[in-house]
Design a protein around this motif. Structure first.
Motif, PDB file in Angstrom:
ATOM      1  N   SER A 100       0.831  -1.206   0.000  1.00 27.06           N
ATOM      2  CA  SER A 100       0.000   0.000   0.000  1.00 27.06           C
ATOM      3  C   SER A 100       0.866   1.257   0.000  1.00 27.06           C
ATOM      4  N   ASP A 101       1.950   1.252   0.772  1.00 25.34           N
ATOM      5  CA  ASP A 101       2.849   2.409   0.816  1.00 25.34           C
ATOM      6  C   ASP A 101       3.469   2.695  -0.549  1.00 25.34           C
ATOM      7  N   LEU A 102       3.795   1.643  -1.290  1.00 29.68           N
ATOM      8  CA  LEU A 102       4.447   1.808  -2.591  1.00 29.68           C
ATOM      9  C   LEU A 102       3.467   2.267  -3.665  1.00 29.68           C
ATOM     10  N   PHE A 103       2.191   1.926  -3.493  1.00 31.30           N
ATOM     11  CA  PHE A 103       1.147   2.321  -4.448  1.00 31.30           C
ATOM     12  C   PHE A 103       0.022   2.974  -3.651  1.00 31.30           C
ATOM     13  N   TYR A 104       0.255   4.195  -3.249  1.00 28.07           N
ATOM     14  CA  TYR A 104      -0.612   4.810  -2.239  1.00 28.07           C
ATOM     15  C   TYR A 104      -1.762   5.593  -2.865  1.00 28.07           C
ATOM     16  N   LEU A 105      -1.553   6.876  -3.120  1.00 31.18           N
ATOM     17  CA  LEU A 105      -2.598   7.742  -3.649  1.00 31.18           C
ATOM     18  C   LEU A 105      -2.012   8.682  -4.698  1.00 31.18           C
ATOM     19  N   PRO A 106      -2.837   9.307  -5.532  1.00 32.86           N
ATOM     20  CA  PRO A 106      -2.314  10.122  -6.632  1.00 32.86           C
ATOM     21  C   PRO A 106      -1.408  11.268  -6.205  1.00 32.86           C
ATOM     22  N   GLY A 149       3.122   6.559   0.303  1.00 34.16           N
ATOM     23  CA  GLY A 149       3.033   6.067   1.670  1.00 34.16           C
ATOM     24  C   GLY A 149       4.315   6.340   2.436  1.00 34.16           C
ATOM     25  N   PRO A 150       4.293   6.212   3.775  1.00 34.53           N
ATOM     26  CA  PRO A 150       5.460   6.547   4.604  1.00 34.53           C
ATOM     27  C   PRO A 150       6.735   5.822   4.199  1.00 34.53           C
ATOM     28  N   THR A 151       6.669   4.527   3.913  1.00 32.89           N
ATOM     29  CA  THR A 151       7.883   3.790   3.536  1.00 32.89           C
ATOM     30  C   THR A 151       8.421   4.272   2.201  1.00 32.89           C
ATOM     31  N   LEU A 209      -2.305  -7.561  -9.833  1.00 33.00           N
ATOM     32  CA  LEU A 209      -1.216  -6.756  -9.270  1.00 33.00           C
ATOM     33  C   LEU A 209       0.120  -6.983  -9.966  1.00 33.00           C
ATOM     34  N   TYR A 210       0.242  -8.073 -10.711  1.00 34.39           N
ATOM     35  CA  TYR A 210       1.560  -8.561 -11.092  1.00 34.39           C
ATOM     36  C   TYR A 210       2.393  -7.541 -11.879  1.00 34.39           C
ATOM     37  N   ASN A 211       1.790  -6.890 -12.872  1.00 30.14           N
ATOM     38  CA  ASN A 211       2.563  -5.919 -13.657  1.00 30.14           C
ATOM     39  C   ASN A 211       3.119  -4.801 -12.787  1.00 30.14           C
ATOM     40  N   TYR A 212       2.338  -4.378 -11.804  1.00 32.68           N
ATOM     41  CA  TYR A 212       2.749  -3.270 -10.949  1.00 32.68           C
ATOM     42  C   TYR A 212       3.882  -3.679 -10.000  1.00 32.68           C
ATOM     43  N   ILE A 213       3.752  -4.865  -9.397  1.00 32.06           N
ATOM     44  CA  ILE A 213       4.795  -5.257  -8.449  1.00 32.06           C
ATOM     45  C   ILE A 213       6.082  -5.645  -9.179  1.00 32.06           C
ATOM     46  N   CYS A 214       5.956  -6.141 -10.418  1.00 31.16           N
ATOM     47  CA  CYS A 214       7.170  -6.390 -11.213  1.00 31.16           C
ATOM     48  C   CYS A 214       7.884  -5.080 -11.521  1.00 31.16           C
ATOM     49  N   ASP A 215       7.106  -4.064 -11.845  1.00 26.25           N
ATOM     50  CA  ASP A 215       7.685  -2.773 -12.200  1.00 26.25           C
ATOM     51  C   ASP A 215       8.390  -2.140 -11.001  1.00 26.25           C
ATOM     52  N   ILE A 216       7.751  -2.179  -9.834  1.00 28.62           N
ATOM     53  CA  ILE A 216       8.376  -1.550  -8.664  1.00 28.62           C
ATOM     54  C   ILE A 216       9.585  -2.354  -8.216  1.00 28.62           C
ATOM     55  N   LYS A 217       9.527  -3.661  -8.349  1.00 34.96           N
ATOM     56  CA  LYS A 217      10.689  -4.476  -7.990  1.00 34.96           C
ATOM     57  C   LYS A 217      11.874  -4.126  -8.890  1.00 34.96           C
ATOM     58  N   SER A 218      11.613  -3.933 -10.177  1.00 32.85           N
ATOM     59  CA  SER A 218      12.676  -3.565 -11.108  1.00 32.85           C
ATOM     60  C   SER A 218      13.245  -2.185 -10.786  1.00 32.85           C
ATOM     61  N   GLY A 219      12.360  -1.213 -10.520  1.00 29.35           N
ATOM     62  CA  GLY A 219      12.824   0.138 -10.186  1.00 29.35           C
ATOM     63  C   GLY A 219      13.645   0.170  -8.918  1.00 29.35           C
ATOM     64  N   VAL A 220      13.207  -0.570  -7.908  1.00 28.02           N
ATOM     65  CA  VAL A 220      13.957  -0.652  -6.652  1.00 28.02           C
ATOM     66  C   VAL A 220      15.305  -1.324  -6.885  1.00 28.02           C
ATOM     67  N   GLY A 221      15.310  -2.348  -7.752  1.00 27.65           N
ATOM     68  CA  GLY A 221      16.574  -3.035  -8.046  1.00 27.65           C
ATOM     69  C   GLY A 221      17.593  -2.118  -8.699  1.00 27.65           C
ATOM     70  N   LEU A 222      17.141  -1.258  -9.611  1.00 32.38           N
ATOM     71  CA  LEU A 222      18.046  -0.303 -10.250  1.00 32.38           C
ATOM     72  C   LEU A 222      18.620   0.675  -9.226  1.00 32.38           C
ATOM     73  N   ALA A 223      17.754   1.184  -8.351  1.00 31.07           N
ATOM     74  CA  ALA A 223      18.215   2.121  -7.318  1.00 31.07           C
ATOM     75  C   ALA A 223      19.195   1.441  -6.368  1.00 31.07           C
ATOM     76  N   ARG A 224      18.909   0.195  -6.053  1.00 23.62           N
ATOM     77  CA  ARG A 224      19.769  -0.555  -5.140  1.00 23.62           C
ATOM     78  C   ARG A 224      21.163  -0.731  -5.738  1.00 23.62           C
ATOM     79  N   THR A 225      21.208  -1.067  -7.012  1.00 16.60           N
ATOM     80  CA  THR A 225      22.493  -1.238  -7.697  1.00 16.60           C
ATOM     81  C   THR A 225      23.261   0.082  -7.765  1.00 16.60           C
ATOM     82  N   TYR A 226      22.529   1.168  -8.020  1.00 18.91           N
ATOM     83  CA  TYR A 226      23.157   2.488  -8.101  1.00 18.91           C
ATOM     84  C   TYR A 226      23.825   2.866  -6.782  1.00 18.91           C
ATOM     85  N   VAL A 227      23.139   2.608  -5.663  1.00 19.90           N
ATOM     86  CA  VAL A 227      23.705   2.930  -4.354  1.00 19.90           C
ATOM     87  C   VAL A 227      24.938   2.072  -4.076  1.00 19.90           C
TER      88      VAL A 227
END
Length: 691
Positions: free
Chosen positions: A385-391, A395-397, A458-476
């Motif tokens: 819910s935090d990752l896909f909150y409101l327009p 969310g806090p996390t 939900l699958y397309n959305y959680i795949c997309d956020i997992k990929s985006g988080v993975g890119l940020a993680r690698t960058y850090v």
């Protein structure tokens, strides 16, 4: 004709609460709608508005009657709604091409609604949203305005149907942003308010199409113009305008005080059916917030802003109930029982067999252990819910992750080492990595949840956020010096998942305002900078900045660019810029398209091959008060463009090892790389870029 006072005979009327199926895209199935009715009844909602834009006979072909097969489906749907005490409201949208003054058109509309009435429907809605405002010549002759035409046909149809208890009208100007010049001064809205019969309720989305907040004052204002309280058509959870969003946050920023000032609230939620659990569940909690003598779903604390409704408590309640849905296999499309597994067979005739009666596989001492799917948790759903909150709100996390990434990016490990903040940087990098790992584990547990129907939505959305988080993680990790050189993510030839959005993303990145509506705002710049061409009168100020920066360096051998900064060698034409802030000049960028004479002047030995690939020289300095690197980047970009126009193949810069600030700057640019040059003094490093 009824009079305004006659509306009193209808009182008391129940508060309309429920769901609109009014989005653009694939409509919900009959099974899903029946499931919706069950949920609405269970949660205390009472209305379903049928208005899917993709039902051609609702909108595009509104004149056509339903076929026997289509009629059978609608009859079953209306019957199912009645079984669960849900008011089925049939909506029709004739506004695309109706001629209001043509009696045959009015007759066609009556005939269509009469057919739906025969199906058992007793509540109706006329929608004039998202249409052109220009009237045809015949209507211009018959009606004084567009609003007048809509009012006339709506009143006629309403009376033809026997003035049903529930009859909703959606105006073309259905939010404050559409009203010209204001809500109270809108001639369209005033005509609608004055002309519509009082038993007709008016739909309204709030200040905007997708309203961030709906205040009591704004509703009181529109109520005075409409001469009746509106029914809110709430798009806060709608996602048909952006295929990369899904909204899983709570119903919020609508004070419970509104309930007594509205005729009702209908949510027009996500296109995907199953993820709407949170949107509808929290709306139901909100609707019961001020019910006298009723049982509230959540009790408020004394410190709550709204004494009757807490979005966070409502969200927790919804997620707790939703978790049970994830564990169910009873939904349509659920998986086979665990016993039905694909096993290797020698025969091709029966590839699917059960393993009943066979012993389970047991790994040997040296084998990999069996994979066990961990069960989904409430914390997983809270993170989702935090990752896909409101327009208008993450969310806090999600906010915490963005803030940490911004800090880690702006205080890289190299810069932290210079300032003695290495431990803090590493600690925060680990915290960010832990948050990223939580997203990955949430994805894994969601992927193994028994209820596949919810997962597939939900699958397309959680795949997309997992990929985006993975890119940020690698960058850090790369910022911390832990990146693997072979990992092909952020280089000149990335994999397709390394850049987002396809053609749409490319168009957006080319536009000047791209990113200015991001929900996560970067800290505002504290100064406004001006970049302009260098002129001879700037020579003294450039020399002053050069001397000031020289004082900060240790004793050293001269650089080729020193003569350029000191004014002993003039810069090449179109290759000199100065930077100014509100105090005065605070930086400069100078270049020579041919650096050989300057090198000879200080007797610097440079191999011919280096000058062949990098014939041009660039130097840049900015004072310490310039904390934003963007102006310096822009100056370098403009200089390199001018150098390239002169026909040069490349440019280089000379830096001293003690000048950590500029070394970090050129390294962060990414285009400059260290050059190997024989005979360089020990304290000097050369970096170059091809053009």
């Amino acid at each position: 004709m009824s009079t305004p006072g006659s509306a009193n005979k209808r009182e008391p009327r129940r508060f309309i609460s429920g769901v609109v199926e009014g989005f653009y895209g694939r409509p919900w199935t009959m099974e899903q709608r029946t499931e919706l009715f069950k949920r609405e009844e269970k949660w205390g909602l009472n209305t379903y508005l049928y208005a899917p834009k993709d039902d051609y006979k609702h909108r595009m072909y509104w004149r056509d009657l339903y076929s026997p097969e289509e009629a059978e489906q609608l009859i079953a749907l209306i019957s199912a709604a009645k079984q669960h005490n849900i008011d089925f409201v049939y909506a029709i949208s004739p506004g695309l091409d109706v001629t209001f003054s043509n009696p045959n058109e009015v007759a066609a509309l009556k005939r269509k609604l009469d057919q739906v009435k025969e199906f058992g429907c007793s509540s109706f809605s006329l929608l004039f949203d998202d249409i052109e405002r220009e009237m045809c010549p015949a209507d211009k002759e018959a009606f004084s305005s567009f609003a007048h035409a809509q009012v006339a046909i709506t009143n006629t149809v309403y009376q033809h149907l026997g003035e049903p208890e529930t009859f909703l009208f959606c105006p073309t100007d259905y939010c404050a942003a559409f009203c010209t010049p204001t809500v109270t001064q809108s001639s369209y809205l005033n005509t609608v308010g004055e002309g519509l019969l009082p038993g007709i309720d008016i739909l309204w989305t709030g200040p905007k199409v997708v309203s961030n907040k709906i205040s009591v004052e704004s509703i009181e204002e529109v109520t005075s113009v409409m001469r009746r309280p509106p029914v809110i058509w709430d798009n806060i959870h709608a996602n048909d305008y952006d295929p990369q969003r899904i909204l899983l946050g709570p119903f919020k920023d609508r004070p419970s005080e509104l309930i007594s000032k509205l005729r009702g609230v209908l949510t027009n939620p996500n296109c995907e059916f199953y993820p709407n659990f949170v949107a509808i569940h929290t709306l139901a909690t909100w609707c019961k917030a001020t019910a006298e003598g009723g049982q509230r779903d959540v009790e408020m604390d004394a410190e709550e802003q709204d004494p009757y409704y807490s979005p966070q408590k409502a969200l927790t309640l919804a997620l707790t109930d939703w978790l049970q849905e994830f564990q169910s296999t009873a939904q349509p499309g659920g998986p086979c029982p665990p016993a039905a597994r694909l096993k290797k067979e020698s025969s091709d005739e029966e590839p699917m067999q059960t393993d009943m009666g066979e012993s389970s596989y047991v790994p040997g001492p040296g084998d990999n252990p069996l994979y066990t799917a961990e069960p989904l948790t409430l914390e997983d759903l809270r993170l989702l819910s935090d990752l896909f909150y409101l327009p208008y709100e993450h969310g806090p996390t999600a906010r915490a992750m963005l803030q940490e990434l911004d800090w880690l990016k702006n205080n890289s490990a190299a810069a932290a080492a210079e300032t003695g903040q290495t431990q803090e940087w590493c600690s925060r990098a680990q915290q960010f990595d832990d948050m990223c790992e939580a997203v990955v584990q949430m994805f894994n547990r969601l992927s193994n949840a028994p209820n596949r129907s919810i997962l597939y939505d939900l699958y397309n959305y959680i795949c997309d956020i997992k990929s985006g988080v993975g890119l940020a993680r690698t960058y850090v990790k790369r910022l911390g010096g832990q990146g693997r050189p072979s990992f092909n993510v952020m280089n000149d030839d990335p994999e397709p998942w390394g850049f987002r959005g396809g053609l749409s993303g490319e168009f957006q990145r080319m536009l000047p305002c791209h990113g200015n509506r991001d929900l996560f705002k970067h800290p505002p710049m504290t100064a406004v900078y001006c970049i302009r061409p260098y002129c001879p009168a700037d020579k003294v100020e450039v020399q002053r900045i050069f001397r000031e920066m020289q004082k900060q360096q240790m004793a050293q051998p001269p650089l080729i660019c020193d003569g350029l900064s000191a004014g002993e060698i003039p810069p090449s034409p179109q290759c000199a810029l100065v930077l100014e802030d509100d105090i005065g000049m605070c930086g400069y960028a100078l270049a020579l398209t041919d650096a050989k004479p300057a090198a000879a002047k200080i007797q610097r030995a440079v191999s011919g091959s280096v000058f062949e690939d990098f014939p041009s020289l660039i130097t840049i300095q900015v004072l310490a008060r310039v904390t934003d690197p963007s102006p310096a980047r822009r100056m370098v970009g403009q200089l390199l463009s001018s150098i390239r126009s002169s026909g040069s193949r490349g440019a280089f810069c000379e830096l001293r090892h003690s000048d950590r600030r500029m070394l970090h700057f050129y390294t962060k640019l990414g285009s400059f790389t260290p050059l190997k040059m024989a005979g360089l003094p020990q304290d000097i490093i050369t970096m170059g870029t091809g053009l």
